[in-house]
Design a protein around this motif. Structure first.
Motif, short mmCIF file in Angstrom:
data_model
loop_
_atom_site.label_atom_id
_atom_site.label_comp_id
_atom_site.label_asym_id
_atom_site.label_seq_id
_atom_site.Cartn_x
_atom_site.Cartn_y
_atom_site.Cartn_z
N GLU A 1 -8.46 -8.35 0.02
CA GLU A 1 -7.04 -8.74 -0.02
C GLU A 1 -6.86 -10.12 0.59
O GLU A 1 -6.11 -10.96 0.08
CB GLU A 1 -6.19 -7.72 0.75
CG GLU A 1 -6.00 -6.42 -0.02
CD GLU A 1 -5.35 -5.33 0.81
OE1 GLU A 1 -4.75 -4.42 0.22
OE2 GLU A 1 -5.46 -5.36 2.06
N ASP B 1 0.85 -1.19 0.00
CA ASP B 1 0.00 0.00 0.00
C ASP B 1 0.90 1.25 0.00
O ASP B 1 1.72 1.44 0.90
CB ASP B 1 -0.87 -0.03 1.27
CG ASP B 1 -1.87 1.10 1.32
OD1 ASP B 1 -1.62 2.16 0.71
OD2 ASP B 1 -2.90 0.93 2.00
N LYS B 2 0.72 2.08 -1.03
CA LYS B 2 1.59 3.26 -1.18
C LYS B 2 1.38 4.28 -0.06
O LYS B 2 2.19 5.18 0.14
CB LYS B 2 1.35 3.90 -2.54
CG LYS B 2 1.85 3.01 -3.67
CD LYS B 2 2.07 3.75 -4.96
CE LYS B 2 2.83 2.94 -5.98
NZ LYS B 2 2.32 1.59 -6.24
N ASN B 3 0.26 4.15 0.63
CA ASN B 3 0.00 5.09 1.74
C ASN B 3 0.73 4.71 3.02
O ASN B 3 0.67 5.46 4.00
CB ASN B 3 -1.50 5.17 2.04
CG ASN B 3 -2.26 5.74 0.87
OD1 ASN B 3 -1.83 6.75 0.30
ND2 ASN B 3 -3.35 5.11 0.49
N THR C 1 -7.63 -5.83 3.93
CA THR C 1 -9.06 -5.72 3.68
C THR C 1 -9.61 -7.13 3.39
O THR C 1 -8.83 -8.06 3.10
CB THR C 1 -9.34 -4.84 2.44
OG1 THR C 1 -8.75 -5.50 1.31
CG2 THR C 1 -8.74 -3.45 2.58
#
Ligand code: URA
Length: 242
Positions: free
Chosen positions: A231, A216-218, A228
């Motif tokens: 996922e 996750d880039k965040n 999630t």
């Protein structure tokens, strides 16, 4: 069967110590009866558990995605170094998760953590051909011959022949090259040793993806979040029965 204090800790009622206090205080009801014993054994799926009159939603397993930082060990405990578990908040530590496979101390990027032993076992088994994608910087030039060597299966220093792997050249240069590597195994220091076999050195390594799940880039280095539902479904789908 599970211990009552563990069930409550996993359900977000605090540490084992916190929940022992709640239980002793007579606030916990199981199937309509107050239980004050923390060691009480129950089947949390079948039993109706209430804390201060509120029904709890029991969760047995936890699945986390972490952007592992440099300098941290992928283990549950270490005498000297900080571990990935030390990074977790108490409400996640109570699940007693462990890393799915290992990243070296100086490797950064996607690390999954869970307390689901069955899924862990399947994800790390080479049998299921789970892709792990790495971004690496190499201390020298990389060319088409190296790509072919990866495709054929690199032979490591101990004589082990790796499964075919994909090497993509992103940028090639005399003193530094940038590449993407996809492997389906997880031997000790595998990517570094694959390049060593070609007389080259990995100077930076980051895992970008595991089993089709992208980092996750965040998530900054040292940050993590729960997977999630979709996922998790995706990971389960990789190894059919689990
Ligand atoms: N390969 C390595 O050499 N190191 C890692 O941390 C992961 C894959």
């Amino acid at each position: 069967m599970e211990r009552l204090d563990k069930v409550l800790a996993n359900s977000g009622y605090g540490s084992r110590k916190d929940v022992k206090k709640i239980i002793k205080g007579g606030k916990v009801e199981i199937d309509g009866k107050v239980v004050k014993d923390s060691n009480y054994q129950l089947d949390p799926i079948k039993s109706a558990i209430k804390v201060s009159g509120e029904e709890i939603i029991y969760k047995k397993y936890i699945y986390l995605m972490m952007n592992k930082p440099d300098g941290v060990i992928s283990a549950t405990f270490d005498d000297y170094d900080k571990t990935v578990i030390d990074i977790l908040e108490d409400n996640h530590k109570v699940f007693e998760p462990f890393p799915v496979g290992r990243l070296d101390k100086d490797t950064v990027g996607l690390l999954l953590l869970t307390n689901d032993g069955e899924l862990n076992h399947r994800l790390i088994s080479p049998k299921w051909h789970v892709d792990k994608i790495y971004y690496a910087k190499i201390n020298s030039n990389i060319d088409k011959d190296d790509v072919e060597e990866f495709k054929d299966g690199i032979i490591l220093d101990d004589g082990y022949k790796c499964m075919p792997a994909k090497l993509e050249i992103l940028e090639a240069g005399e003193n530094e090259s940038k590449v993407k590597v996809t492997i389906q195994e997880g031997k000790y220091h595998q990517v570094k040793r694959m390049f060593e076999s070609l007389g080259k050195k990995v100077i930076y390594l980051k895992r970008l993806s595991f089993g089709g799940l992208d980092l996750d880039k965040n998530l900054g280095e040292g940050e993590y979040r729960e997977l999630t539902a979709s996922e998790l479904e995706r990971l389960r789908g990789l190894c059919k029965i689990c």
